[in-house]
Motif scaffolding. Structure first.
Motif, PDB file in Angstrom:
ATOM      1  N   GLU A 183      52.540  33.023  53.928  1.00 31.08           N
ATOM      2  CA  GLU A 183      51.421  33.816  54.418  1.00 31.08           C
ATOM      3  C   GLU A 183      50.113  33.070  54.194  1.00 31.08           C
ATOM      4  N   ALA A 184      49.139  33.352  55.033  1.00 27.31           N
ATOM      5  CA  ALA A 184      47.811  32.791  54.823  1.00 27.31           C
ATOM      6  C   ALA A 184      47.244  33.387  53.537  1.00 27.31           C
ATOM      7  N   PRO A 185      46.660  32.561  52.665  1.00 26.37           N
ATOM      8  CA  PRO A 185      46.133  33.083  51.407  1.00 26.37           C
ATOM      9  C   PRO A 185      45.163  34.247  51.622  1.00 26.37           C
ATOM     10  N   PHE A 186      45.309  35.270  50.813  1.00 22.11           N
ATOM     11  CA  PHE A 186      44.469  36.465  50.846  1.00 22.11           C
ATOM     12  C   PHE A 186      44.071  36.717  49.390  1.00 22.11           C
ATOM     13  N   ILE A 187      42.830  36.403  49.056  1.00 20.50           N
ATOM     14  CA  ILE A 187      42.383  36.380  47.659  1.00 20.50           C
ATOM     15  C   ILE A 187      41.149  37.258  47.490  1.00 20.50           C
ATOM     16  N   LEU A 188      41.072  37.947  46.377  1.00 23.45           N
ATOM     17  CA  LEU A 188      39.888  38.723  46.019  1.00 23.45           C
ATOM     18  C   LEU A 188      39.213  38.048  44.833  1.00 23.45           C
ATOM     19  N   ILE A 189      37.917  37.778  44.967  1.00 28.54           N
ATOM     20  CA  ILE A 189      37.128  37.187  43.883  1.00 28.54           C
ATOM     21  C   ILE A 189      36.099  38.217  43.434  1.00 28.54           C
ATOM     22  N   LEU A 190      36.044  38.467  42.143  1.00 25.51           N
ATOM     23  CA  LEU A 190      35.101  39.440  41.601  1.00 25.51           C
ATOM     24  C   LEU A 190      34.041  38.710  40.795  1.00 25.51           C
ATOM     25  N   ASP A 191      32.807  38.814  41.237  1.00 23.82           N
ATOM     26  CA  ASP A 191      31.700  38.108  40.612  1.00 23.82           C
ATOM     27  C   ASP A 191      30.996  39.032  39.609  1.00 23.82           C
ATOM     28  N   ALA A 192      31.455  38.982  38.365  1.00 19.37           N
ATOM     29  CA  ALA A 192      30.812  39.699  37.261  1.00 19.37           C
ATOM     30  C   ALA A 192      30.872  41.220  37.388  1.00 19.37           C
ATOM     31  N   ILE A 193      32.017  41.745  37.808  1.00 20.32           N
ATOM     32  CA  ILE A 193      32.225  43.197  37.743  1.00 20.32           C
ATOM     33  C   ILE A 193      32.311  43.575  36.260  1.00 20.32           C
ATOM     34  N   GLN A 194      31.478  44.517  35.830  1.00 23.06           N
ATOM     35  CA  GLN A 194      31.402  44.837  34.411  1.00 23.06           C
ATOM     36  C   GLN A 194      31.982  46.192  34.050  1.00 23.06           C
ATOM     37  N   ASP A 195      32.106  47.075  35.002  1.00 16.53           N
ATOM     38  CA  ASP A 195      32.645  48.404  34.729  1.00 16.53           C
ATOM     39  C   ASP A 195      34.173  48.360  34.808  1.00 16.53           C
ATOM     40  N   VAL A 196      34.841  48.764  33.737  1.00 18.82           N
ATOM     41  CA  VAL A 196      36.305  48.673  33.700  1.00 18.82           C
ATOM     42  C   VAL A 196      36.958  49.572  34.747  1.00 18.82           C
TER      43      VAL A 196
END
Length: 250
Positions: free
Chosen positions: A94-107
């Motif tokens: 499959e074509a890569p499907f990625i989620l990047i989270l930039d400094a999410i601080q709330d759990v």
């Protein structure tokens, strides 16, 4: 140092994930509950010790959180690497499907995004090592145990991660209110990394500058922004919709 996971569904998902569970702690009087019976069956099959303890002991371990009478003591979490995420996409062809989270601080936001990412078929999630929420028991519970079924990489430099992905021809799309492209108008098919920013400040300046394109969600009400988890979830499912349409799936 041992970690703990609490809540019947998170514990059940952890048992089914194959992660090493050192022991199971149950509150007195809950063994006959149907959900607990299923957990006990899985624990017995995996030869996991089960201790029945007073409820206040579970209250102490969970620091007063809702544990539903069930806590698992697990090995310390091992994070994946970016290469592991890319290898999984290749293995699934499959074509890569990625989620990047930039400094999410709330759990709670982190847990919600991980839950949506797993449901939407994301190959892996990248979170920062510093100045961001880590995957703890609250995140596991908020994600309904999805943390145990998705690759999570913890990286020191998100900008470097973005550059690495771009070198491999992965389109990096940032979610930002100041974006000029509506999320439905962006091409979210093919190799993709979606970047969701911090709850208050949004995407960091360097992260924003390194994205290939910035997309936005339309806002017609009086509020000028959406919760990071909500906005990220909407965008993930728009990407899924486009990818399903391209592949001809219903």
């Amino acid at each position: 140092m041992p970690e703990y996971i609490w809540g019947r569904n998170p514990v059940s998902e952890t048992l089914q994930s194959g992660r090493h569970v050192q022991r199971l702690l149950l509150a007195e009087g809950v063994r006959d509950a149907p959900a607990i019976a299923a957990i006990l069956k899985e624990a017995n099959q995996r030869h996991i010790p089960v201790d029945v303890v007073p409820r206040h002991r579970l209250d102490q371990i969970s620091h007063g959180a809702v544990h539903q009478g069930c806590i698992a003591q697990v090995e310390e979490r091992t994070y994946a690497g970016l290469d592991d995420i890319l290898a999984l996409a290749e293995k699934k062809q499959e074509a890569p499907f990625i989620l990047i989270l930039d400094a999410i601080q709330d759990v709670n936001n982190l847990g919600s995004l991980l839950r949506t990412a797993e449901a939407a078929g994301v190959h892996g999630v990248v979170i920062p090592e510093h100045r961001a929420a880590e995957v703890n028991a609250t995140v596991v519970k908020t994600s309904a145990g999805a943390t145990e079924h998705i690759l999570i990489a913890q990286e020191t430099n998100i900008t470097r991660v973005i550059d690495t992905l771009k070198e491999q021809n992965i389109w990096v799309v940032g979610l930002a209110g100041e974006g000029k492209t509506l999320y439905t108008q962006a091409n979210l098919t093919g190799p993709l990394a979606l970047v969701v920013g911090n709850e208050g400040k949004g995407l960091g300046r360097l992260v924003r500058e390194h994205c290939d394109v910035l997309i936005k969600l339309p806002m017609f009400g009086r509020v000028n922004s959406l919760n990071a988890a909500v906005a990220g979830s909407i965008s993930l499912y728009e990407a899924l919709r486009q990818r399903e349409a391209q592949s001809g799936k219903k």
